[in-house]
Every structure is written in structure tokens, then in C-alpha cells.
Scaffold this motif. Structure first.
Motif, short mmCIF file in Angstrom:
data_model
loop_
_atom_site.label_atom_id
_atom_site.label_comp_id
_atom_site.label_asym_id
_atom_site.label_seq_id
_atom_site.Cartn_x
_atom_site.Cartn_y
_atom_site.Cartn_z
N CYS A 87 0.78 -1.24 0.00
CA CYS A 87 0.00 0.00 0.00
C CYS A 87 0.81 1.28 0.00
CB CYS A 87 -0.93 0.00 1.20
SG CYS A 87 -2.29 -1.13 1.00
N GLY A 88 2.08 1.22 -0.13
CA GLY A 88 2.84 2.46 -0.11
C GLY A 88 3.94 2.48 -1.15
N SER A 89 3.61 2.94 -2.32
CA SER A 89 4.63 3.08 -3.36
C SER A 89 5.11 4.52 -3.36
CB SER A 89 4.05 2.70 -4.72
OG SER A 89 5.00 2.95 -5.72
N PHE A 90 6.26 4.75 -2.80
CA PHE A 90 6.77 6.10 -2.67
C PHE A 90 8.03 6.36 -3.48
CE2 PHE A 90 5.00 4.93 1.57
CZ PHE A 90 3.81 5.62 1.44
N ASP A 112 12.87 12.88 -7.87
CA ASP A 112 12.03 13.55 -6.87
C ASP A 112 11.27 12.54 -6.03
OD1 ASP A 112 12.80 16.06 -7.79
OD2 ASP A 112 11.12 16.19 -9.21
N TYR A 113 10.78 11.49 -6.68
CA TYR A 113 10.06 10.45 -5.94
C TYR A 113 10.98 9.76 -4.95
CZ TYR A 113 6.00 10.87 -8.94
OH TYR A 113 4.90 11.33 -9.58
N PHE A 114 12.19 9.49 -5.36
CA PHE A 114 13.12 8.80 -4.48
C PHE A 114 13.52 9.69 -3.31
CE2 PHE A 114 17.16 7.11 -3.03
CZ PHE A 114 16.85 5.76 -2.92
N LYS A 115 13.85 10.96 -3.58
CA LYS A 115 14.28 11.87 -2.51
C LYS A 115 13.22 12.07 -1.45
CE LYS A 115 15.84 15.05 -5.40
NZ LYS A 115 16.35 16.34 -5.90
N LEU A 116 11.98 12.24 -1.87
CA LEU A 116 10.91 12.48 -0.91
C LEU A 116 10.30 11.18 -0.38
CD1 LEU A 116 9.19 15.44 -2.77
CD2 LEU A 116 10.67 15.55 -0.76
N PHE A 118 11.85 8.10 0.04
CA PHE A 118 12.69 7.20 0.83
C PHE A 118 12.52 7.40 2.34
CE2 PHE A 118 16.68 5.55 2.59
CZ PHE A 118 16.57 4.24 2.14
N PRO A 119 12.54 8.65 2.86
CA PRO A 119 12.31 8.79 4.31
C PRO A 119 10.94 8.27 4.74
CG PRO A 119 13.20 10.81 3.40
CD PRO A 119 12.89 9.93 2.24
N LEU A 120 9.93 8.51 3.93
CA LEU A 120 8.60 8.02 4.25
C LEU A 120 8.55 6.50 4.20
CD1 LEU A 120 5.73 8.84 4.91
CD2 LEU A 120 5.29 9.05 2.47
N LEU A 121 9.22 5.92 3.23
CA LEU A 121 9.30 4.46 3.12
C LEU A 121 9.96 3.86 4.36
CD1 LEU A 121 9.25 1.80 1.29
CD2 LEU A 121 11.60 2.43 0.79
N LEU A 122 11.05 4.45 4.81
CA LEU A 122 11.74 3.96 6.02
C LEU A 122 10.84 4.05 7.24
CD1 LEU A 122 15.39 5.30 5.74
CD2 LEU A 122 14.61 2.94 5.62
N LEU A 123 10.17 5.16 7.41
CA LEU A 123 9.30 5.36 8.56
C LEU A 123 8.17 4.33 8.59
CD1 LEU A 123 8.48 7.15 10.99
CD2 LEU A 123 7.11 8.47 9.38
N ILE A 124 7.49 4.16 7.49
CA ILE A 124 6.37 3.22 7.44
C ILE A 124 6.85 1.78 7.56
CG2 ILE A 124 4.57 2.32 5.90
CD1 ILE A 124 4.10 5.22 5.05
N SER A 125 7.99 1.47 6.96
CA SER A 125 8.52 0.11 7.04
C SER A 125 8.90 -0.26 8.47
CB SER A 125 9.73 -0.04 6.12
OG SER A 125 9.36 0.13 4.78
N ILE A 126 9.56 0.64 9.15
CA ILE A 126 9.95 0.37 10.54
C ILE A 126 8.72 0.19 11.42
CG2 ILE A 126 11.03 1.41 12.59
CD1 ILE A 126 13.12 2.63 10.60
N GLN A 127 7.73 1.04 11.24
CA GLN A 127 6.50 0.92 12.02
C GLN A 127 5.80 -0.41 11.75
OE1 GLN A 127 4.29 4.39 10.86
NE2 GLN A 127 5.14 5.63 12.52
N THR A 128 5.73 -0.80 10.49
CA THR A 128 5.05 -2.05 10.13
C THR A 128 5.79 -3.24 10.71
OG1 THR A 128 4.20 -1.07 8.10
CG2 THR A 128 4.26 -3.46 8.21
N ILE A 129 7.10 -3.27 10.56
CA ILE A 129 7.89 -4.41 11.04
C ILE A 129 7.82 -4.56 12.55
CG2 ILE A 129 10.28 -5.21 11.27
CD1 ILE A 129 10.72 -4.18 8.39
#
Length: 138
Positions: A87-90, A112-116, A118-129
Motif C-alpha cells: 500500500c505504499g509506493s513512494f 524527486d520520488y526517491f528523494k521524498l 525514501f524517508p517516508l518508506l523507512l518510517l512506514i517500514s519500521i513501524q510495520t515491522i
């Protein structure tokens, strides 16, 4: 999405999902059930960056289910890993419809997608795990 449903059914009926699940278990064997859970989550994240989130869920779900059955644990944490992972393609504009619609209209670059994202991906991934195994026990 339609072809992903077909691929999912073929993976289940031919036993391909069991083979891939066994491969994931072998890779994560040193890390136990939790490592396998993280592997399924990361696989779903990767697939959802290059195809739509629905198709990613349809493709990875049989792997997640086979993985949980092979390990003899509850399937719910693995199903949730697929749900949250898809659910999160960032990172790319290709993983979600809205991303691709605004890609050229907004004058965005791929970076632009990668720069903005990646931090969101890390945050959501850590929370999910961390949180999924707390709410859905293995």
C-alpha cells in the motif's frame, strides 16, 4: 490487475508459491519466523514499486500464505505484511495511479520520488515491522 490474479492462481495451483516460500524460508532461516516475515514484507515493497499495489498483493499473497503454512504459524502477520507492503509506493511513479498521473503534469523527475519517498518508506517500514507482530501474533 487481471493478469496478476491469473499469475496468483497459477502460482498456487502449480506449487510455484511453495517453492518460492521454501526459498524465502531458507534465506531467512537464521532469523526465524520474524526474519521470514520481514522478507515477505520487503518482497512486497519491492514488487509494489514496479507494478500496481493490487497486482503486487495478488502476486505475493500466495507466497506469504505458503510461507506461514510451511513455518507452522498464523498467517495473519504475513497477510498484514502483504497488505501494508503493497500500500505504499513512494520510490517510483509507477507503483500507484496517482503517482503516474502527476508525474508529467507536475513536471517531476524520477529522482524527486526517491528523494521524498525514501524517508517516508523507512518510517512506514519500521513501524510495520515492529507493530504488526505485536497486534497479530505468529
Amino acid at each position: 490487475i487481471g493478469s496478476a490474479i491469473g499469475i496468483s492462481k497459477v502460482m498456487l495451483s502449480t506449487g510455484a508459491s511453495d517453492l518460492i516460500a521454501d526459498f524465502i524460508i531458507r534465506i531467512s532461516s537464521g532469523y526465524g519466523v520474524y526474519g521470514s516475515f520481514i522478507g515477505i514484507f520487503l518482497l512486497t515493497r519491492l514488487v509494489s514499486e514496479v507494478i500496481t499495489n493490487s497486482a503486487a498483493a495478488w502476486i505475493v499473497f500466495p507466497l506469504a500464505y505458503s510461507n506461514s503454512v510451511s513455518l507452522g504459524v498464523s498467517a495473519m502477520p504475513f497477510i498484514m505484511a502483504v497488505a501494508y507492503g503493497s500500500c505504499g509506493s513512494f520510490l517510483t511513479p509507477y507503483g500507484y495511479q496517482t503517482n503516474i498521473m502527476i508525474f508529467s503534469a507536475g513536471g517531476y523527475k524520477f529522482s524527486d520520488y526517491f528523494k521524498l519517498g525514501f524517508p517516508l518508506l523507512l518510517l512506514i517500514s519500521i513501524q510495520t515491522i515492529i507493530l504488526v507482530p505485536l497486534f497479530f501474533k505468529f
